[in-house]
Design a protein around this motif. Sequence first.
Motif, PDB file in Angstrom:
ATOM      1  N   TYR A   1      48.390  52.818  34.567  1.00 40.47           N
ATOM      2  CA  TYR A   1      49.021  53.802  33.702  1.00 40.47           C
ATOM      3  C   TYR A   1      48.037  54.920  33.350  1.00 40.47           C
ATOM      4  O   TYR A   1      46.812  54.733  33.438  1.00 40.47           O
ATOM      5  CB  TYR A   1      49.522  53.120  32.422  1.00 40.47           C
ATOM      6  CG  TYR A   1      50.582  52.082  32.686  1.00 40.47           C
ATOM      7  CD1 TYR A   1      51.925  52.446  32.805  1.00 40.47           C
ATOM      8  CD2 TYR A   1      50.235  50.726  32.819  1.00 40.47           C
ATOM      9  CE1 TYR A   1      52.900  51.488  33.054  1.00 40.47           C
ATOM     10  CE2 TYR A   1      51.205  49.765  33.064  1.00 40.47           C
ATOM     11  CZ  TYR A   1      52.540  50.155  33.190  1.00 40.47           C
ATOM     12  OH  TYR A   1      53.499  49.209  33.450  1.00 40.47           O
ATOM     13  N   PRO A   2      48.540  56.084  32.965  1.00 47.79           N
ATOM     14  CA  PRO A   2      47.639  57.173  32.565  1.00 47.79           C
ATOM     15  C   PRO A   2      46.644  56.710  31.496  1.00 47.79           C
ATOM     16  O   PRO A   2      47.023  56.115  30.491  1.00 47.79           O
ATOM     17  CB  PRO A   2      48.609  58.226  32.006  1.00 47.79           C
ATOM     18  CG  PRO A   2      49.875  57.989  32.763  1.00 47.79           C
ATOM     19  CD  PRO A   2      49.953  56.499  32.941  1.00 47.79           C
ATOM     20  N   GLY A   3      45.370  56.933  31.769  1.00 48.03           N
ATOM     21  CA  GLY A   3      44.314  56.513  30.858  1.00 48.03           C
ATOM     22  C   GLY A   3      43.686  55.179  31.205  1.00 48.03           C
ATOM     23  O   GLY A   3      42.640  54.822  30.638  1.00 48.03           O
ATOM     24  N   ASP A   4      44.287  54.418  32.134  1.00 47.98           N
ATOM     25  CA  ASP A   4      43.734  53.117  32.504  1.00 47.98           C
ATOM     26  C   ASP A   4      42.407  53.272  33.241  1.00 47.98           C
ATOM     27  O   ASP A   4      42.232  54.195  34.053  1.00 47.98           O
ATOM     28  CB  ASP A   4      44.700  52.341  33.401  1.00 47.98           C
ATOM     29  CG  ASP A   4      45.785  51.636  32.625  1.00 47.98           C
ATOM     30  OD1 ASP A   4      45.756  51.685  31.381  1.00 47.98           O
ATOM     31  OD2 ASP A   4      46.666  51.023  33.270  1.00 47.98           O
ATOM     32  N   GLU A   5      41.491  52.333  32.967  1.00 48.73           N
ATOM     33  CA  GLU A   5      40.219  52.297  33.674  1.00 48.73           C
ATOM     34  C   GLU A   5      40.433  51.937  35.143  1.00 48.73           C
ATOM     35  O   GLU A   5      41.470  51.386  35.530  1.00 48.73           O
ATOM     36  CB  GLU A   5      39.295  51.254  33.032  1.00 48.73           C
ATOM     37  CG  GLU A   5      39.813  49.835  33.163  1.00 48.73           C
ATOM     38  CD  GLU A   5      39.077  48.841  32.284  1.00 48.73           C
ATOM     39  OE1 GLU A   5      38.137  49.250  31.592  1.00 48.73           O
ATOM     40  OE2 GLU A   5      39.453  47.653  32.291  1.00 48.73           O
ATOM     41  N   GLY A   6      39.432  52.252  35.970  1.00 46.54           N
ATOM     42  CA  GLY A   6      39.455  51.804  37.354  1.00 46.54           C
ATOM     43  C   GLY A   6      39.158  50.323  37.434  1.00 46.54           C
ATOM     44  O   GLY A   6      38.533  49.745  36.541  1.00 46.54           O
ATOM     45  N   THR A   7      39.630  49.690  38.505  1.00 48.11           N
ATOM     46  CA  THR A   7      39.297  48.284  38.743  1.00 48.11           C
ATOM     47  C   THR A   7      37.903  48.196  39.343  1.00 48.11           C
ATOM     48  O   THR A   7      37.552  48.955  40.252  1.00 48.11           O
ATOM     49  CB  THR A   7      40.319  47.640  39.698  1.00 48.11           C
ATOM     50  OG1 THR A   7      41.629  47.776  39.134  1.00 48.11           O
ATOM     51  CG2 THR A   7      40.016  46.165  39.909  1.00 48.11           C
ATOM     52  N   ASP A   8      37.099  47.267  38.835  1.00 46.61           N
ATOM     53  CA  ASP A   8      35.708  47.158  39.249  1.00 46.61           C
ATOM     54  C   ASP A   8      35.608  46.638  40.681  1.00 46.61           C
ATOM     55  O   ASP A   8      36.521  45.980  41.209  1.00 46.61           O
ATOM     56  CB  ASP A   8      34.966  46.208  38.302  1.00 46.61           C
ATOM     57  CG  ASP A   8      33.468  46.437  38.303  1.00 46.61           C
ATOM     58  OD1 ASP A   8      33.004  47.385  38.969  1.00 46.61           O
ATOM     59  OD2 ASP A   8      32.755  45.670  37.634  1.00 46.61           O
ATOM     60  N   TRP A   9      34.472  46.905  41.307  1.00 44.88           N
ATOM     61  CA  TRP A   9      34.208  46.393  42.649  1.00 44.88           C
ATOM     62  C   TRP A   9      34.228  44.865  42.645  1.00 44.88           C
ATOM     63  O   TRP A   9      33.651  44.243  41.760  1.00 44.88           O
ATOM     64  CB  TRP A   9      32.857  46.898  43.154  1.00 44.88           C
ATOM     65  CG  TRP A   9      32.852  48.358  43.429  1.00 44.88           C
ATOM     66  CD1 TRP A   9      32.321  49.335  42.654  1.00 44.88           C
ATOM     67  CD2 TRP A   9      33.436  49.008  44.553  1.00 44.88           C
ATOM     68  NE1 TRP A   9      32.535  50.569  43.219  1.00 44.88           N
ATOM     69  CE2 TRP A   9      33.213  50.399  44.395  1.00 44.88           C
ATOM     70  CE3 TRP A   9      34.119  48.556  45.692  1.00 44.88           C
ATOM     71  CZ2 TRP A   9      33.661  51.343  45.332  1.00 44.88           C
ATOM     72  CZ3 TRP A   9      34.573  49.494  46.623  1.00 44.88           C
ATOM     73  CH2 TRP A   9      34.334  50.867  46.440  1.00 44.88           C
ATOM     74  N   HIS A  10      34.875  44.284  43.659  1.00 40.71           N
ATOM     75  CA  HIS A  10      34.962  42.834  43.731  1.00 40.71           C
ATOM     76  C   HIS A  10      35.308  42.396  45.147  1.00 40.71           C
ATOM     77  O   HIS A  10      35.724  43.193  45.991  1.00 40.71           O
ATOM     78  CB  HIS A  10      36.000  42.291  42.740  1.00 40.71           C
ATOM     79  CG  HIS A  10      37.402  42.769  42.987  1.00 40.71           C
ATOM     80  ND1 HIS A  10      37.811  44.056  42.702  1.00 40.71           N
ATOM     81  CD2 HIS A  10      38.502  42.127  43.474  1.00 40.71           C
ATOM     82  CE1 HIS A  10      39.082  44.203  43.006  1.00 40.71           C
ATOM     83  NE2 HIS A  10      39.537  43.048  43.492  1.00 40.71           N
ATOM     84  N   GLN A  11      35.108  41.102  45.392  1.00 38.38           N
ATOM     85  CA  GLN A  11      35.521  40.420  46.614  1.00 38.38           C
ATOM     86  C   GLN A  11      36.166  39.096  46.200  1.00 38.38           C
ATOM     87  O   GLN A  11      35.827  38.538  45.157  1.00 38.38           O
ATOM     88  CB  GLN A  11      34.323  40.102  47.513  1.00 38.38           C
ATOM     89  CG  GLN A  11      33.550  41.302  48.032  1.00 38.38           C
ATOM     90  CD  GLN A  11      32.250  40.873  48.709  1.00 38.38           C
ATOM     91  OE1 GLN A  11      31.340  40.387  48.033  1.00 38.38           O
ATOM     92  NE2 GLN A  11      32.164  41.039  50.016  1.00 38.38           N
ATOM     93  N   ALA A  12      37.075  38.599  47.022  1.00 36.31           N
ATOM     94  CA  ALA A  12      37.684  37.297  46.754  1.00 36.31           C
ATOM     95  C   ALA A  12      37.755  36.509  48.055  1.00 36.31           C
ATOM     96  O   ALA A  12      38.301  36.987  49.049  1.00 36.31           O
ATOM     97  CB  ALA A  12      39.072  37.448  46.158  1.00 36.31           C
ATOM     98  N   ASP A  13      37.202  35.312  48.032  1.00 31.37           N
ATOM     99  CA  ASP A  13      37.231  34.413  49.187  1.00 31.37           C
ATOM    100  C   ASP A  13      38.236  33.290  48.936  1.00 31.37           C
ATOM    101  O   ASP A  13      39.248  33.178  49.623  1.00 31.37           O
ATOM    102  CB  ASP A  13      35.827  33.855  49.430  1.00 31.37           C
ATOM    103  CG  ASP A  13      35.751  32.961  50.655  1.00 31.37           C
ATOM    104  OD1 ASP A  13      36.786  32.708  51.286  1.00 31.37           O
ATOM    105  OD2 ASP A  13      34.640  32.500  50.978  1.00 31.37           O
ATOM    106  N   THR A  14      37.991  32.487  47.903  1.00 33.93           N
ATOM    107  CA  THR A  14      38.885  31.375  47.570  1.00 33.93           C
ATOM    108  C   THR A  14      39.772  31.676  46.370  1.00 33.93           C
ATOM    109  O   THR A  14      40.593  30.842  45.995  1.00 33.93           O
ATOM    110  CB  THR A  14      38.080  30.104  47.265  1.00 33.93           C
ATOM    111  OG1 THR A  14      37.311  30.312  46.067  1.00 33.93           O
ATOM    112  CG2 THR A  14      37.160  29.740  48.408  1.00 33.93           C
ATOM    113  N   PHE A  15      39.599  32.820  45.751  1.00 33.27           N
ATOM    114  CA  PHE A  15      40.349  33.214  44.547  1.00 33.27           C
ATOM    115  C   PHE A  15      40.112  32.236  43.393  1.00 33.27           C
ATOM    116  O   PHE A  15      40.983  32.007  42.566  1.00 33.27           O
ATOM    117  CB  PHE A  15      41.846  33.346  44.851  1.00 33.27           C
ATOM    118  CG  PHE A  15      42.169  34.565  45.674  1.00 33.27           C
ATOM    119  CD1 PHE A  15      42.651  35.703  45.064  1.00 33.27           C
ATOM    120  CD2 PHE A  15      41.961  34.579  47.044  1.00 33.27           C
ATOM    121  CE1 PHE A  15      42.935  36.853  45.816  1.00 33.27           C
ATOM    122  CE2 PHE A  15      42.224  35.709  47.801  1.00 33.27           C
ATOM    123  CZ  PHE A  15      42.721  36.838  47.191  1.00 33.27           C
ATOM    124  N   ALA A  16      38.905  31.691  43.358  1.00 33.58           N
ATOM    125  CA  ALA A  16      38.516  30.791  42.274  1.00 33.58           C
ATOM    126  C   ALA A  16      37.826  31.543  41.153  1.00 33.58           C
ATOM    127  O   ALA A  16      37.318  30.924  40.218  1.00 33.58           O
ATOM    128  CB  ALA A  16      37.591  29.696  42.807  1.00 33.58           C
TER     129      ALA A  16
END
Length: 316
Positions: free
Chosen positions: A112-127
């Motif tokens: 939404y307008p004003g929302d922060e960006g999503t931080d850098w990340h990786q997911a292998d097992t989604f744990a």
Amino acid sequence: MTLAGKGRAFALSEQELESFRTNGFFGPFKVNEPEEMTAAWRRERLALMDRSMAVYGDEAASSGNTNISNYDRHLDSDFLAGHIGRAPIVDRVVSALGPDVLCWRTEFFPKYPGDEGTDWHQADTFANASGEPQILWPDEFKEFGGTITVWTAFTEATVDNGCLQFIPGSHQQMNYDETKKMHYDPDRINTERKGATRRGFFGYDYRELQKDEDFVPDESKAVSMVMKPGEAIMFWSTLMHASHPNEGPGQQMRMGFASRYVPTSVRVYPDTESIEEYGGAVSLERFGSVLVAGQDTYGHNKLVDRTTRGHVFRDS
């Protein structure tokens, strides 16, 4: 794994598959015409307000857990059930994963307008949130991991309203240890700043999982995925990815829809009966994966038949 999409209209060529393997992503490519997607989303976003058939409906709503409540609406929405099996998506996924493919999760990603960006990340097992793997590849495919995500723009995605960013080739090495557990704090949402950019991770700090506490993603190599409504991008979840903030005001809400795919040999939510994330938990009693291509000869996972209207559950 070899090229498996031959004979499919939208199969990756050898050159495209090699590019995908090298860079970790492919696209954007067209799934719907922009006008078609805009009209469909205008219609369907109203229909999706009815959560009476959503598999996590009452639990997620009563807990106020909007993140989990965005999961797996393809299990109650005919529009989304059709979307995850669209040939422009499945043909390309089959090219990379092989002939027998499950869709094991979908998620909405509004910004939404004003929302922060999503931080850098990786997911292998989604744990990363619970410490418990949500997908497990068989031992014979140890060089693989993660899931293929197909992120479709339901609205326009621009740098100013929060489009995706990738660091090409970064899927070759995991920089995070998902056996560590992040700590959820809703007060972090829209309050974080990572360098010059407002970045967060839905109330978590992904840096808590870093293998090297001094690791800083090289944003000089980042590319931005500007997309029209109806376009999609396919990428490994192990690719370093993030998103820009929605700078607002004056920007429209950006809506992305992510569908996640694995071969039928992968175990989904192994030895678990609930999803525990974002300070809450929901039961997996009504959950099932969807077979979108080929056959399931393994029988590891509960499947949902979404080729007919409504919920038709069966155990493999």
